[in-house]
Design a protein around this motif. Structure first.
Motif, mmCIF file in Angstrom:
data_model
loop_
_atom_site.group_PDB
_atom_site.id
_atom_site.type_symbol
_atom_site.label_atom_id
_atom_site.label_comp_id
_atom_site.label_asym_id
_atom_site.label_seq_id
_atom_site.Cartn_x
_atom_site.Cartn_y
_atom_site.Cartn_z
ATOM 1 N N GLN A 1 79.852 50.376 4.059
ATOM 2 C CA GLN A 1 80.397 51.536 4.975
ATOM 3 C C GLN A 1 80.309 52.642 4.116
ATOM 4 O O GLN A 1 79.604 53.906 4.818
ATOM 5 C CB GLN A 1 81.231 50.792 5.719
ATOM 6 N N GLN A 2 80.659 52.833 3.156
ATOM 7 C CA GLN A 2 80.027 54.518 2.158
ATOM 8 C C GLN A 2 78.892 54.755 2.160
ATOM 9 O O GLN A 2 79.021 56.487 2.084
ATOM 10 C CB GLN A 2 81.471 53.959 1.399
ATOM 11 N N GLU B 1 82.883 47.025 2.983
ATOM 12 C CA GLU B 1 83.678 48.054 2.625
ATOM 13 C C GLU B 1 82.773 49.733 1.804
ATOM 14 O O GLU B 1 83.110 49.945 2.006
ATOM 15 C CB GLU B 1 85.858 48.164 1.816
ATOM 16 N N ARG B 2 82.328 48.601 1.032
ATOM 17 C CA ARG B 2 81.569 49.123 -0.439
ATOM 18 C C ARG B 2 80.387 49.698 0.822
ATOM 19 O O ARG B 2 79.892 51.091 0.171
ATOM 20 C CB ARG B 2 81.127 48.456 -1.345
ATOM 21 N N ALA C 1 84.395 40.690 2.658
ATOM 22 C CA ALA C 1 85.324 42.260 3.095
ATOM 23 C C ALA C 1 84.856 43.323 2.077
ATOM 24 O O ALA C 1 85.135 44.417 2.562
ATOM 25 C CB ALA C 1 86.787 42.204 2.886
ATOM 26 N N GLU C 2 85.614 43.221 1.239
ATOM 27 C CA GLU C 2 84.383 44.117 0.238
ATOM 28 C C GLU C 2 83.425 44.579 0.115
ATOM 29 O O GLU C 2 83.697 45.922 -0.295
ATOM 30 C CB GLU C 2 84.948 42.999 -1.198
#
Length: 652
Positions: A602-603, A599-600, A595-596
């Motif tokens: 996707q940015q 998220e990173r 998940a981490e």
């Protein structure tokens, strides 16, 4: 709706999780006209089998693709609603993956348009434009295809490798119909002769079905299954014979044509041996049923094609490696029983791809080592290629995508990777393909299929570990292949970072690793991490996880230990040990870390998967119709290329 057309530079259109790139045919203009014609005819053969791959990846794929293409052509200029945009995206994904299953994860695509919407479009189109069988109505078409498209639990995975399940019954690939895993294994087990050390790869070029309770093969031949496409491939191979560079190339083509006509796997082996001997020409090709990653049992081969010509400058590197193959085998950290006493026939080249086809398109490999038959490798050797213009396109695209800045914490490591990554990446591929796959030997009596569903993962791990072990060897600096003794660290860091963390950007939340190469990288990275005793750690900084390597030499020793065990498993055919390694280290995903990372990632707004548009090779003719040159056109968009391929190479 008007679709995005992409641009005509090196980077092209993005959609879903994919970015399209272009590869350049550097040096093509320097080829003679005869060589250009040879490339052109082989390229036409490479494109003619496209429908075979699509059908192999799922028996409803072709009908679904043709149905969606008919709707796109009919409505694209006058539909701009969200559901049509969703249908267009779905079609693009089908094009890219050669079917309705993700090209890497193998899961079925979920459509963002409704059944009612699709039905309304189909009812409003001229039925003559749809892929209807004789006497079939639009309602019949919907009844067959809609459940496959819209029911998530029906034929949900192209290749299922979940431990403990019937891998044949639960996989949607079109290699088996109405049979179980146990039946298939018994069927092919009965064909094997333990006293024959030169057995063909049984099952490589056929589909297995059950008729009246009896299993039988439907062979993929010019007069059998896929015959219309195979006959067209043969047509272009016959044309290629007329402009071959030498007699050995003609001999190779004649054997391949005979194999396509007869389906005789012993002729395929003869073709493979003669193909190995052809090293003088500048142009080479792959065309046929080759790799078995798409079969959960590792028996059936997908159709693929590649046309290539030597990158003469980069080939110096691969030739140095192949010339020293015996040294690498002798100094390998594996048990002496598993080493080849004499390494023969190892040839390697860096090449430029001229055309990608089948399972090599739009997503392609960066290196290839063939033949796959272990007995041919042992007796006759292997031929390896590193595809330099594909690798160049990847490196150019990745240079400024932000991944290093996001996932590498310290500037010193980033600078080290910026300095050495490109040379190490090329060299790792060369070592993997040229020597890794060709190293080692099976013990007498061990079947090449002994590791069953885990064979592909173990084989890729073996080749990767061979490359990782040797890329840190002083011999490579001595040979002039690396600039200094510290360069290997870039390869170690990026490999472990990918296996532990960054390759997870390709996995959906809640999913496990399925694809053989991803399992292989995870297996190696997690095994090393588990045994590193502080040499490799994952640390938290400002809420983010980073990889730290404190002892690179200790990592090399771990690669050596794992290589020794993986080679033992391969050489002895130790299925239970292979299963334990893969299941313990190569399958599971840490949900929190996953998940981490997502998220990173996707940015950064980049696509986890890359694919390629082919150049369009266009013959230039004089007034008498004689071809005087082959022109290269890079301007075609993805949609234009896909529709042209369906129109010009839709033989099934």
């Amino acid at each position: 709706m008007t679709l995005p057309q992409g641009n005509h530079g090196r980077s092209g259109e993005r959609f879903a999780d994919v970015q399209l790139l272009r590869y350049q045919l550097k040096g093509f203009a320097d080829l003679t006209l005869r060589q250009k014609l040879y490339v052109y005819y082989l390229s036409e053969a490479a494109l003619s089998g496209r429908d075979i791959t699509t059908d192999q990846f799922g028996r409803y794929n072709l009908r679904i693709r043709k149905m969606l293409e008919a709707l796109y052509v009919a409505y694209a200029g006058r539909c701009d609603d969200e559901e049509f945009q969703a249908l267009t995206l779905y079609l693009k994904r089908v094009w890219f993956s050669n079917g309705i299953y993700h090209h890497y994860g193998c899961e079925k695509f979920v459509p963002d348009f409704s059944e009612n919407y699709l039905k309304a479009l189909l009812n409003d189109i001229d039925p003559a434009l749809l892929p209807l069988r004789e006497g079939e109505s639009v309602d019949d078409l919907c009844a067959e295809l809609f459940p496959v498209i819209f029911k998530p639990d029906l034929l949900s995975k192209r290749v299922n490798k979940a431990d403990g399940e019937d891998l044949v019954a639960t996989s949607a690939c079109n290699y088996y119909e109405g049979v179980t895993q146990a039946e298939v294994e018994e069927f092919y087990g009965a064909m094997k002769n333990d006293g024959d050390d030169c057995q063909p790869s049984y099952g490589l070029n056929s589909k297995v079905v059950k008729e009246n309770g009896v299993l039988k093969e439907l062979q993929w031949t010019a007069d059998g299954m896929y015959g219309a496409a195979i006959r067209r491939i043969v047509f272009w191979l016959e044309k290629a014979k007329t402009v071959a560079e030498n007699q050995q190339q003609e001999k190779v083509l004649n054997l391949l044509i005979t194999y396509y006509k007869t389906g005789d796997l012993r002729i395929f082996d003869e073709y493979s041996i003669e193909w190995l001997k052809e090293t003088e020409g500048q142009i080479d090709f792959i065309n046929g049923f080759i790799e078995v990653y798409g079969d959960p049992l590792g028996l059936k081969a997908s159709w693929e094609a590649l046309v290539e010509y030597k990158d003469l400058e980069a080939t110096r590197r691969t030739q140095i490696i192949s010339q020293n193959a015996q040294w690498f085998e002798v100094h390998s950290p594996v048990d002496e029983r598993f080493k080849k006493k004499k390494v023969t026939g190892v040839t390697a080249s860096a090449v430029c791809a001229a055309m990608l086809g089948g399972d090599e398109y739009p997503s392609t490999a960066i290196g290839i080592n063939l033949p796959n038959a272990d007995w041919i490798r042992a007796v006759h050797g292997s031929k390896s290629v590193t595809i330099s213009n594909i690798t160049d396109a990847y490196h150019e695209n990745a240079a400024k995508n932000g991944m290093r800045e996001e996932f590498i914490a310290d500037e010193e490591t980033r600078q080290m990777i910026a300095r050495y990554d490109a040379v190490c990446d090329h060299l790792h591929t060369d070592l993997h393909e040229c020597l890794g796959h060709g190293s080692g030997q099976l013990l007498p009596g061990v079947s090449p299929d002994a590791l069953k569903a885990h064979n592909s993962t173990i084989e890729e791990a073996r080749a990767d570990l061979f490359a990782l072990y040797y890329i840190a060897d002083p011999k490579l600096v001595e040979l002039g292949l690396l600039p200094d003794a510290e360069a290997y660290r870039a390869s170690y860091y990026t490999y472990l970072l990918n296996g532990l963390m960054t390759q997870l950007v390709r996995i959906k939340p809640g999913h496990q690793l399925e694809e053989a190469h991803m399992r292989n990288r995870a297996l190696i990275a997690h095994w090393v991490y588990d045994h590193a005793r502080g040499a490799v750690v994952l640390e938290q900084e400002n809420g983010k996880t980073y990889l730290k390597i404190h002892d690179y030499r200790a990592v090399r020793a771990l690669f050596a230990a794992l290589l020794a065990e993986i080679q033992r498993i391969k050489s002895e055919g130790d299925y239970d040990a292979a299963r334990r390694l893969v299941e313990q280290y190569g399958v599971s995903v840490d949900s929190r870390l996953h998940a981490e990372i997502l998220e990173r990632y996707q940015q950064l707004d980049i696509s986890p998967y890359k694919g390629f548009l082919n150049p369009w090779l266009k013959p230039v003719a004089d007034a008498q119709g004689n071809i005087t040159d082959i022109e290269i056109d890079y301007s075609e968009t993805f949609v234009e290329q896909m529709l042209r391929y369906s129109r010009d190479y839709g033989f099934l």
